[in-house]
Structure formats: C-alpha cells, structure tokens
Design an enzyme around this catalytic site. Structure first.
Site, PDB file in Angstrom:
ATOM      1  N   ARG A  65      36.943  50.674  25.146  1.00 25.43           N
ATOM      2  CA  ARG A  65      35.667  50.294  24.513  1.00 25.43           C
ATOM      3  C   ARG A  65      34.624  51.375  24.711  1.00 25.43           C
ATOM      4  NH1 ARG A  65      34.427  45.380  27.716  1.00 25.43           N
ATOM      5  NH2 ARG A  65      32.406  45.492  26.683  1.00 25.43           N
ATOM      6  N   LYS A  99      36.945  39.535  36.281  1.00 24.22           N
ATOM      7  CA  LYS A  99      36.993  40.146  37.613  1.00 24.22           C
ATOM      8  C   LYS A  99      36.562  39.151  38.694  1.00 24.22           C
ATOM      9  CE  LYS A  99      34.968  43.709  35.579  1.00 24.22           C
ATOM     10  NZ  LYS A  99      34.711  44.942  34.849  1.00 24.22           N
ATOM     11  N   SER A 129      34.843  40.446  30.333  1.00 20.72           N
ATOM     12  CA  SER A 129      35.167  41.535  31.256  1.00 20.72           C
ATOM     13  C   SER A 129      34.628  41.223  32.660  1.00 20.72           C
ATOM     14  CB  SER A 129      34.566  42.835  30.706  1.00 20.72           C
ATOM     15  OG  SER A 129      34.614  43.869  31.640  1.00 20.72           O
ATOM     16  N   ASP A 135      41.676  44.471  31.725  1.00 18.94           N
ATOM     17  CA  ASP A 135      40.245  44.736  31.533  1.00 18.94           C
ATOM     18  C   ASP A 135      39.939  46.210  31.764  1.00 18.94           C
ATOM     19  OD1 ASP A 135      37.317  44.222  31.365  1.00 18.94           O
ATOM     20  OD2 ASP A 135      37.434  44.820  33.467  1.00 18.94           O
TER      21      ASP A 135
HETATM   22  N1  URA Z   1      30.375  45.641  32.957  1.00 19.49           N
HETATM   23  C1  URA Z   1      31.663  45.222  32.925  1.00 19.49           C
HETATM   24  O1  URA Z   1      32.279  44.991  33.950  1.00 19.49           O
HETATM   25  N2  URA Z   1      32.249  45.069  31.735  1.00 19.49           N
HETATM   26  C2  URA Z   1      31.617  45.311  30.568  1.00 19.49           C
HETATM   27  O2  URA Z   1      32.207  45.134  29.518  1.00 19.49           O
HETATM   28  C3  URA Z   1      30.283  45.752  30.612  1.00 19.49           C
HETATM   29  C4  URA Z   1      29.694  45.903  31.839  1.00 19.49           C
END
Ligand code: URA
Ligand code: CA
Length: 442
Positions: free
Chosen positions: A168, A187, A183, A161
């Site tokens: 990204r 986490k 994403s 990620d």
């Molecule tokens: N926060 C994140 O952790 N990931 C994203 O893709 C966008 C905001």
C-alpha cells in the site's frame, strides 16, 4: 476461485464474501497472488470502501496469517492500549503502572521506535540494566505477581498485514479507512488482548490530520472490535503539538515520573486519566468511567501508582534509584541549550512533526532500524500553544551531546514555533469518545 473475479467485483462496488476475502489474504500471504493483483484490489477498496462485515473478515484473516499471542496464563481481563502515533507521547509509561495499581493486568508487548523518538522499550531502557527479554512464562508470572510486565515482541504477528502495508505504501493505497482500521486492529487482536483502548490522534502532528477523518477511523476500529468480540473504545485526542513537555527517551521517563506523582503537564495527565478510566472499565475493575477516574486519581494521590512503577522497574532489572532521583541516575546530556523568543507574542503553533524531527536530529530517534539512540537527548518545551511569551523568554531547552547538531536543532526548533499578536486558546486535549454504544463529543 479466480482472483481477477474478486478484483472485478470490488471494482464494481460489490460486497465480497468471507470466502473471497479468505482466499485473497491467505493466498497472498503464501505468495500465490502477485503484488499487481493485490495492488489492483487495494485500489478498488480505496475507491469503493468495504462494509463492516468485510472489514472484520479482512482483519481476522490477517490475524490468521501468522502467530497469535496466548495470554491465557494471565489472570483477569487483559486490556491493551494503542496509539496511532504522536510526538512526545509519554502515555504508555504513565498508564502501565497507573492502571496496574488500580487492578488492571498490564501485559504489554512492545517494540523499538523508528522515526522521531524511541518506542516504549527504548524509553524504559533509559533505566540502567532494564531488560525486556523475558520468556513467555516469566512474562505471565510477573503480570500475575505484580500486575505489569513489558516484553519485546518476538512472535511473527500478522505477516499478511506486513506484506500488504508495504504494498500500500508504494501504490497510493495507504489512505483508506477500512484498510488502516483492519491493519491496526489485526495487530492488536493477534497480540492477545481481550479488550482494546485506542488513542486516535488528530491534528497537524498526527497521521489523521483532519478531525472528521480521525472520527471515521475511530468508528471503523470500534466496529471491528465489536464484530470480533473484543470490546473496544476509542478516544480521539489532540496532536497539534507534542504531548506534555518532554520529547526524548530519558526526558520522557522523567516526565512520566512527575505525572505519576501528580505533578505532570495538564494535557498528558488529562489524556492518561481518560484512557486509563476506559481501560479500568473494560477490565471490569470499575463499573463506570467516573468511578474509574476517581480510583486512578486516588492511586496518584496516595503514591501507589509511583510505587507500582518502582516495583516494575525493579522486577525487570532496572536501577530503581532513578525512580526517586531521576536527575542523578537517568542518562543526562552534556549540554543544555535554551531556545529564546526573538519577539513577544502568543504561541499559536508548535509543529509536532518538526519538533519530533528536531529530537531525532539530536539523537533521540532512529532513521534506520540499526541506528543507535542516545537516551539522554531531547527537548523540553517551556511554552505550549496559548501561552504568552516575552521577547528573550525561554521557549524550550534542547538537551544534546554534540555542538553542531545542537546548533542545527535550535534553528529547526525556531522554525517550528509560530507566535501570534492575538490571544490564542489552547487546543482541547480530548475531542471525542467512541464506544460500541455510540459517540460522545467532548
Ligand atoms: N498504521 C498501521 O499500522 N497500518 C496502517 O495501515 C496505517 C497506519
Ligand atoms: Ca511528552
């Protein structure tokens, strides 16, 4: 498996198999797929989207790319709370002790802040002596003993990620609901929570400015949680202005103490009770959100939520005298400047992002990871959206340690406030709730 075939398939609107998603994520994490191919794939996802199944697969593959935190030594159903990010968001400091007092085990892995204000660890370090460097064993023990512990994040969670988010960011592919949802959820899942309560912010100061977009993100994240067997609830909440009154580390600690005493700002209190009730239900400490809410209100009224905070600060080495006398024992700025209204009217906008940047300028946040923050400084709002103001009345107090930055911050603050000649109603704090059983507008 040929990466280019997977890119073509998504480009043409096809649904990728679990094996294809596994190949993409794991090979990318091993640097066997170059950034240009991953960028092309992310852009294809941006235009074509992903099914719920593909989104859940992507999330789990990102979890598998790194370490996973094992919280099994901690008794009970562990519920984590996550916010998509706001200004002056004091909820974690309130919720931790509050739900712990109601019987929810709080095992919080946290980070330092980057941007307008500190993260939870920075705020807690306003207590002299407070330490978050616990061993994994001590962390689990403390949660079992007193119901709450906060520890600095050290494990290498979701490296795929990290890599993909960075890519990204520079390829115009951040704004894709399935990519954002996977994403964030990857986490949380790698962090070991059994259940997850999400605070999805919407409004001018939020990542998701549009309410319908915020609802879509909430649905996507709840969908992932449901698919992977972690019960998830999302609360959609207002971020058109900073939450509560305080923005800044020690000032937010003081605000949290007020709120745990039942004397906090209405918007912060309402959000904490809403998020907290869902945490209590997911942790199976109450049957219904109504029952959970009553329980939390009792814990505030009888002082046990505040007692829990004191116990928690003491367990982690912090100066507990500050719980009782924050004005005396928390860091305090040398100067407090009143910002006054130059005309009468009703507050119609308080640009949260600008106010966050203003607090950062005073020294409350970090621009780069190595910056040192000043725990004492920040902003206390005296007026919020919908409040009438007379000319010469105080709009806010700026706490600072440096004359020059205070002057610049005052100008910046005034630019963040809009006064209207017409009555304005305050924004509703809770905009909706998304659960695995559907959606409820508030
Ligand atoms: N926060 C994140 O952790 N990931 C994203 O893709 C966008 C905001
Ligand atoms: Ca606040």
């Amino acid at each position: 498996m040929h990466t280019v075939d997977i890119i073509r398939k998504k480009r043409d609107g096809g649904e990728l198999s679990s094996e294809e998603i596994r190949h993409l994520v794991q090979a990318y994490a091993r640097d066997e797929i170059p950034d240009y191919q991953m960028s092309a794939w992310a852009m294809a996802v941006f235009f074509r989207g992903m099914s719920d199944r593909e989104t859940a697969d992507l999330t789990l593959e990102m979890v598998r790319s790194g370490e996973e935190v094992d919280l099994s030594a901690i008794r009970g159903v562990k519920v984590d709370k996550h916010s998509t990010g706001g200004v002056g968001d004091t909820t974690t400091l309130v919720l931790g002790p509050l739900v712990a007092a109601a019987g929810v085990p709080v095992a919080k892995l946290s980070g330092r802040g980057l941007g307008h204000t500190g993260g939870t660890i920075d705020k807690l370090e306003s207590f002299a002596g407070f330490s978050t460097s616990l061993s994994q064993e001590r962390f689990a023990e403390q949660v079992n003993e007193i119901g709450i512990a906060v520890m600095g994040q050290t494990a290498d969670l979701t490296p795929a990620d990290k890599q993909l988010y960075g890519l990204r960011d520079v390829t115009g592919t951040v704004e894709s609901i399935p990519l954002i949802a996977s994403s964030i959820m990857s986490k949380k899942i790698a962090g070991g929570a059994d259940s997850i309560v999400l605070d999805v912010k919407t409004g001018s100061g939020a990542f998701m400015k549009d309410e319908e977009e915020a609802a879509r993100l909430a649905r996507a994240m709840v969908g992932i949680g449901t698919q992977v067997g972690r019960r998830t609830v999302a609360v959609i909440s207002d971020m058109n202005q900073p939450l509560g009154q305080a923005v800044g580390n020690a000032l937010e600690v003081k605000e949290a103490l007020h709120t745990l005493r039942g004397e906090g700002p209405a918007d912060l209190t309402e959000l904490c009770l809403t998020l907290g009730s869902h945490m209590v239900v997911l942790s199976e400490a109450a049957e219904t959100v109504e029952e959970a809410r009553r329980r939390l209100e009792e814990k505030i009224a009888d002082g046990s939520a505040l007692d829990k905070f004191r116990e928690f600060v003491e367990a982690q080495g912090g100066d507990v005298r500050a719980v009782k006398e924050p004005d005396r024992y928390l860091p305090r700025a040398d100067r407090v400047v009143e910002v006054v209204a130059s005309r009468s009217g009703t507050v119609s906008a308080l640009d949260a992002e600008e106010i966050g940047l203003c607090a950062m300028q005073l020294g409350a946040g970090r621009e780069t990871k190595d910056d040192v923050i000043d725990h004492a400084v920040g902003i206390v709002l005296r007026k919020k959206i919908g409040d009438p103001v007379e000319q010469g009345e105080t709009l806010a107090l700026l706490h600072g340690n440096d004359e020059e930055t205070l002057e610049a911050a005052e100008q910046r603050f005034l630019n963040a406030v809009t006064l209207s000649d017409h009555p304005v109603s305050p924004p509703r704090q809770i905009r909706g709730i998304v659960t695995d059983e559907g959606e409820k507008a508030e």
